[in-house]
Enzyme design. Sequence first.
Site, PDB file in Angstrom:
ATOM      1  N   GLY A  56      43.779  82.975 -22.188  1.00  0.00           N
ATOM      2  CA  GLY A  56      43.735  81.954 -23.096  1.00  0.00           C
ATOM      3  C   GLY A  56      44.083  80.559 -22.314  1.00  0.00           C
ATOM      4  N   LYS A  64      25.585  81.415 -15.300  1.00  0.00           N
ATOM      5  CA  LYS A  64      26.302  80.570 -15.069  1.00  0.00           C
ATOM      6  C   LYS A  64      26.388  79.823 -13.486  1.00  0.00           C
ATOM      7  CE  LYS A  64      29.519  83.809 -15.272  1.00  0.00           C
ATOM      8  NZ  LYS A  64      28.461  84.660 -15.860  1.00  0.00           N
ATOM      9  N   GLU A 116      30.150  85.970  -4.886  1.00  0.00           N
ATOM     10  CA  GLU A 116      29.342  86.801  -5.411  1.00  0.00           C
ATOM     11  C   GLU A 116      27.817  86.843  -4.224  1.00  0.00           C
ATOM     12  OE1 GLU A 116      28.847  88.635  -9.619  1.00  0.00           O
ATOM     13  OE2 GLU A 116      28.312  86.389  -9.478  1.00  0.00           O
TER      14      GLU A 116
END
Length: 270
Positions: free
Chosen positions: A188, A25, A49
């Site tokens: 969703g 990603k 990250e």
Amino acid sequence: DFDDRSGGIQKSDLIIIAAETSQGKTSLALTISDNIAAEGGKIAIYSLEMRATQLAARFTSFHTGIAANEILYGKFNNAMFEQLDMGIGKLINYEIYIDEKSTSTIESILQSIRGIKKQNNIDGVVVDYLQLVSTTEKGMNKEQQTAYITRSLKNIAKELDIFVIALSQLSRDSASTIPTLKRLRDSGQIEEAADVCILIYRPEQVGRSSFPEPFENSDVAGNAMIDIAKGRNIGTFKFLAGFDKSTTHFYEKDEYGINSFNRDINDPFS
């Protein structure tokens, strides 16, 4: 393939890049950012990250062929220093802004985006990744938080007329490793808010020996399936891209499946 269908990354769009862990990603988002910066685009990156030095090493790796961990921690000989110098020369004019300080909450990220847009007139933003971003809003469960953060990123894209690329984890599926939109983790509403959803699948990374249709006869080694699983204005389609493990760089493959990695984009005969 993507540019032919979409005209490239469009301003005001929210683009979700989703995959399981270690599928690439961040690598795909940085490859896209590098390509845009090479064309004069201005991009801000927010990573929860990786540190700025790690991201800078990734970009440098793209242009030198030296692995990012070697750039950060390796011992260099004269040839490697020459490679590094040439690679940095290519990057010197890229306008990529990395903000390490404004990554704890969506509110601080939005404030930073507005500031960088005002100061540097950026074209777009990368947020890595949704599930690590928090909010100061109280009384929300994780799914509601993710929905709120996603909507906030879509709103800032429209407000400032910039694109926003946001990365998302996929939930694991014991029955299949092939990514689907149903596996977007925590909400969703990520799919609902997004203009484009891009799923990455590298079978060899999860011990599989084949791609799904229509690429079942293609070699999985060094290849990735890029699935445009939602395209609000461009439709859905899939294509194969190459992936260089040593530099964590995605690269285009031509219609014959021949690697175009490291070709000179200014020389059509290279």
